[in-house]
Design a protein around this motif. Structure first.
Motif, PDB file in Angstrom:
ATOM      1  N   HIS A 176      -0.978  -8.515  -3.793  1.00  0.00           N
ATOM      2  CA  HIS A 176      -0.586  -7.328  -4.566  1.00  0.00           C
ATOM      3  C   HIS A 176       0.248  -6.339  -3.750  1.00  0.00           C
ATOM      4  CE1 HIS A 176      -4.184  -8.672  -6.961  1.00  0.00           C
ATOM      5  NE2 HIS A 176      -3.288  -8.479  -7.915  1.00  0.00           N
ATOM      6  N   ALA A 177      -0.175  -6.039  -2.516  1.00  0.00           N
ATOM      7  CA  ALA A 177       0.552  -5.036  -1.714  1.00  0.00           C
ATOM      8  C   ALA A 177       1.976  -5.499  -1.450  1.00  0.00           C
ATOM      9  CB  ALA A 177      -0.186  -4.769  -0.405  1.00  0.00           C
TER      10      ALA A 177
ATOM     11  N   ARG B 212       9.620  -2.131  -4.536  1.00  0.00           N
ATOM     12  CA  ARG B 212      10.202  -0.842  -4.134  1.00  0.00           C
ATOM     13  C   ARG B 212      11.380  -0.989  -3.170  1.00  0.00           C
ATOM     14  NH1 ARG B 212       8.621  -0.038  -8.072  1.00  0.00           N
ATOM     15  NH2 ARG B 212       6.564   0.681  -8.677  1.00  0.00           N
TER      16      ARG B 212
ATOM     17  N   HIS C 276       4.592   5.078  -7.099  1.00  0.00           N
ATOM     18  CA  HIS C 276       5.071   4.114  -6.103  1.00  0.00           C
ATOM     19  C   HIS C 276       4.341   2.775  -6.250  1.00  0.00           C
ATOM     20  CE1 HIS C 276       6.716   2.840  -2.178  1.00  0.00           C
ATOM     21  NE2 HIS C 276       5.542   2.262  -1.992  1.00  0.00           N
ATOM     22  N   THR C 277       3.037   2.826  -6.583  1.00  0.00           N
ATOM     23  CA  THR C 277       2.245   1.592  -6.674  1.00  0.00           C
ATOM     24  C   THR C 277       2.091   1.090  -8.111  1.00  0.00           C
ATOM     25  OG1 THR C 277       0.179   2.861  -6.780  1.00  0.00           O
ATOM     26  CG2 THR C 277       0.919   2.172  -4.592  1.00  0.00           C
ATOM     27  N   HIS C 278       2.809   1.710  -9.039  1.00  0.00           N
ATOM     28  CA  HIS C 278       2.694   1.303 -10.448  1.00  0.00           C
ATOM     29  C   HIS C 278       3.522   0.039 -10.681  1.00  0.00           C
ATOM     30  CE1 HIS C 278       2.170   1.533 -14.729  1.00  0.00           C
ATOM     31  NE2 HIS C 278       3.481   1.591 -14.925  1.00  0.00           N
TER      32      HIS C 278
ATOM     33  N   VAL D 270       1.897  -1.134   1.304  1.00  0.00           N
ATOM     34  CA  VAL D 270       2.830  -0.819   0.219  1.00  0.00           C
ATOM     35  C   VAL D 270       4.006   0.021   0.728  1.00  0.00           C
ATOM     36  CG1 VAL D 270       1.170  -1.080  -1.664  1.00  0.00           C
ATOM     37  CG2 VAL D 270       1.377   1.139  -0.502  1.00  0.00           C
TER      38      VAL D 270
ATOM     39  N   PHE E 113      -5.055   0.686  -2.440  1.00  0.00           N
ATOM     40  CA  PHE E 113      -3.851   0.807  -1.598  1.00  0.00           C
ATOM     41  C   PHE E 113      -3.827   2.153  -0.889  1.00  0.00           C
ATOM     42  CE2 PHE E 113      -1.299  -1.991  -4.787  1.00  0.00           C
ATOM     43  CZ  PHE E 113      -1.725  -3.142  -4.155  1.00  0.00           C
TER      44      PHE E 113
ATOM     45  N   VAL F  19       4.161  -4.957  -4.475  1.00  0.00           N
ATOM     46  CA  VAL F  19       4.606  -3.561  -4.609  1.00  0.00           C
ATOM     47  C   VAL F  19       5.730  -3.287  -3.609  1.00  0.00           C
ATOM     48  CG1 VAL F  19       3.938  -1.141  -4.271  1.00  0.00           C
ATOM     49  CG2 VAL F  19       2.419  -2.684  -5.517  1.00  0.00           C
ATOM     50  N   TYR F  20       5.541  -3.753  -2.383  1.00  0.00           N
ATOM     51  CA  TYR F  20       6.548  -3.528  -1.332  1.00  0.00           C
ATOM     52  C   TYR F  20       7.904  -4.094  -1.769  1.00  0.00           C
ATOM     53  CZ  TYR F  20       8.536  -3.100   3.350  1.00  0.00           C
ATOM     54  OH  TYR F  20       9.318  -2.742   4.424  1.00  0.00           O
TER      55      TYR F  20
ATOM     56  N   ARG G 157      -4.656   0.195  -7.182  1.00  0.00           N
ATOM     57  CA  ARG G 157      -3.769   1.269  -6.703  1.00  0.00           C
ATOM     58  C   ARG G 157      -4.542   2.259  -5.827  1.00  0.00           C
ATOM     59  NH1 ARG G 157      -0.415   3.682 -11.660  1.00  0.00           N
ATOM     60  NH2 ARG G 157       0.571   4.838  -9.939  1.00  0.00           N
TER      61      ARG G 157
ATOM     62  N   GLU H  70      -1.637   9.012  -4.811  1.00  0.00           N
ATOM     63  CA  GLU H  70      -0.346   8.817  -4.122  1.00  0.00           C
ATOM     64  C   GLU H  70       0.148  10.137  -3.539  1.00  0.00           C
ATOM     65  OE1 GLU H  70       1.326   5.084  -6.834  1.00  0.00           O
ATOM     66  OE2 GLU H  70       1.718   7.137  -7.474  1.00  0.00           O
TER      67      GLU H  70
END
Length: 408
Positions: A42-43, A50, A371-373, A13, A385, A46-47, A382, A362
């Motif tokens: 999923h990761a 962001r 950050h992972t929301h 992430v 991660f 998120v990446y 989350r 986090e």
């Protein structure tokens, strides 16, 4: 000054990227994140949320063609801990290929196939890398060092426990930096004593000072080819020859046991707890307290295995709930979910005992809140991660010193 261009592998992430961006002076020009065991990535989602989708690859890195990866000054990544043994050698000039799907060999392939490979490497792994596998202590690390040596890199490493330098989590990880022989830093390392580099002048020593312990480390050569190392390195020995700090240059290992020196501010678990009201979802129901207490407690009992074999089982007790005046224990991937567990964190609150929230997890890795929301990503995911992530502050400090040294 011009920014250093970065290739980020096994991006997760984006912990490495956060550390580099906070250090300033770096620009990620290509990133890759691929989770082989899940259909929904999923990761990577998120990446991209962001940092944006530009120049981000969500493909199996072992199948990405090297020609599609742009040139860069630095390659970074926290690659998975696997069995790094050497499986085969090809007859053509491609050299050695490790076991399929072992991601160290993906890094090796990229470095060996690039016309102008990155001059610097900055990698992270679990600290047991220095002593795995159990029947050939240190073999995996020896393979890595030697394979990088053959590609023209010197490597320095250190096992860093983030909490020993004031960060909020007791997370021990090995960080290693590679310097290509064409760089001024490589030439500088060649000129001075290894102990001086490891204790004073080196990038990691400047970022994370160590005590002037007796300079009685050990030195030894790794001269064999990779297949011989894979088959014979340290066979039959109980201990790994690699200590928590070291340098490998031109076939020679210099390794020392060092201890952290830090007298600055320390962040503890209590400092990162959310002050606002936390959802009742995180409260531990009274009916489960007994189970949690049992799992966290000391045990001496007779257990029976699936095949009917009985054995004595014992383990020590854990602080329950977790101490708020100390850095937290290491977050693991199973931190999320409501089920009672020995390893999940539990803290007191006005309403009773509760688990940690995703935001608190986090914060323990020094990520920004939420950050992972992301829609469609559960609290359990989350937490997973963060169990996989690194402490961003460690990357930031090393990256700052690396940048300063390259530009000095």
């Amino acid at each position: 000054m011009e920014k250093l261009k970065v290739i980020e592998l096994f991006a997760g992430v984006g912990g490495f990227r956060l550390g580099l961006e906070q250090a300033r002076g770096y620009e990620v020009v290509w990133s890759n994140q691929w989770e082989p065991s899940t259909k929904t990535q999923h990761a990577s989602m998120v990446y991209e949320a962001r940092f944006g989708p530009e120049n981000h690859s969500n493909s199996d890195i072992s199948e990405v063609e090297t020609k599609n990866i742009p040139e860069a000054d630095l390659l970074v990544g926290g690659f998975p801990c696997q069995d790094y043994s050497v499986a085969t050698t090809l007859q053509n000039s491609k050299g050695l290929i490790g076991k399929k799907g072992v991601l160290w060999w993906s890094i090796h392939k990229i470095l060996s196939e690039m016309k102008n490979p990155p001059k610097y490497l900055f990698l992270e792994n679990v600290d047991r890398l220095l002593k795995s596998p159990s029947n050939q202590r240190g073999r995996d690390f020896a393979i890595m060092l030697k394979s990088l040596d053959e590609l023209g890199y010197a490597v320095e490493w250190r096992v860093i426990n983030a909490a020993e330098y004031g960060m909020p989590q007791r997370r021990r990880r090995i960080f290693f930096i590679g310097y290509h022989k064409s760089t001024p830093i490589y030439k500088e390392i060649k000129k001075i004593k290894a102990a001086i580099w490891l204790h004073h002048n080196g990038i990691i020593a400047k970022a994370f000072p160590v005590a002037n312990t007796s300079q009685s480390g050990s030195s030894f050569s790794i001269e064999e080819d990779l297949i011989t190392i894979s088959n014979t390195f340290n066979k039959g020995e109980k201990l790994s020859p690699f200590m928590n700090t070291g340098l490998f240059i031109e076939g020679k290992v210099h390794t020392h046991k060092t201890s952290a020196v830090y007298d600055g501010k320390k962040t503890v678990l209590g400092d990162i707890l959310q002050s606002e009201t936390v959802s009742d979802d995180f409260l531990i129901p009274n009916k489960d307290i007994e189970k949690w207490t049992y799992l966290k407690g000391a045990k001496k009992e007779i257990r029976t295995s699936k095949n009917g074999f009985t054995y004595n089982y014992s383990e020590g007790g854990m602080i329950f709930p977790d101490a708020l005046d100390n850095a937290s224990r290491t977050i693991i991937t199973g931190e999320g979910g409501k089920s009672p567990s020995r390893f999940k964190h539990v803290v007191p609150s006005k309403k009773g005992l509760r688990r940690l929230t995703p935001i608190e997890l986090e914060r323990l890795n020094m990520f920004p809140d939420n950050h992972t929301h992301l829609e469609g990503i559960t609290d359990t995911k989350r937490a997973f991660f963060m169990g996989n992530a690194l402490v961003v502050g460690v990357v930031q400090k090393i990256a700052e010193k690396l940048y300063d040294t390259i530009n000095s």
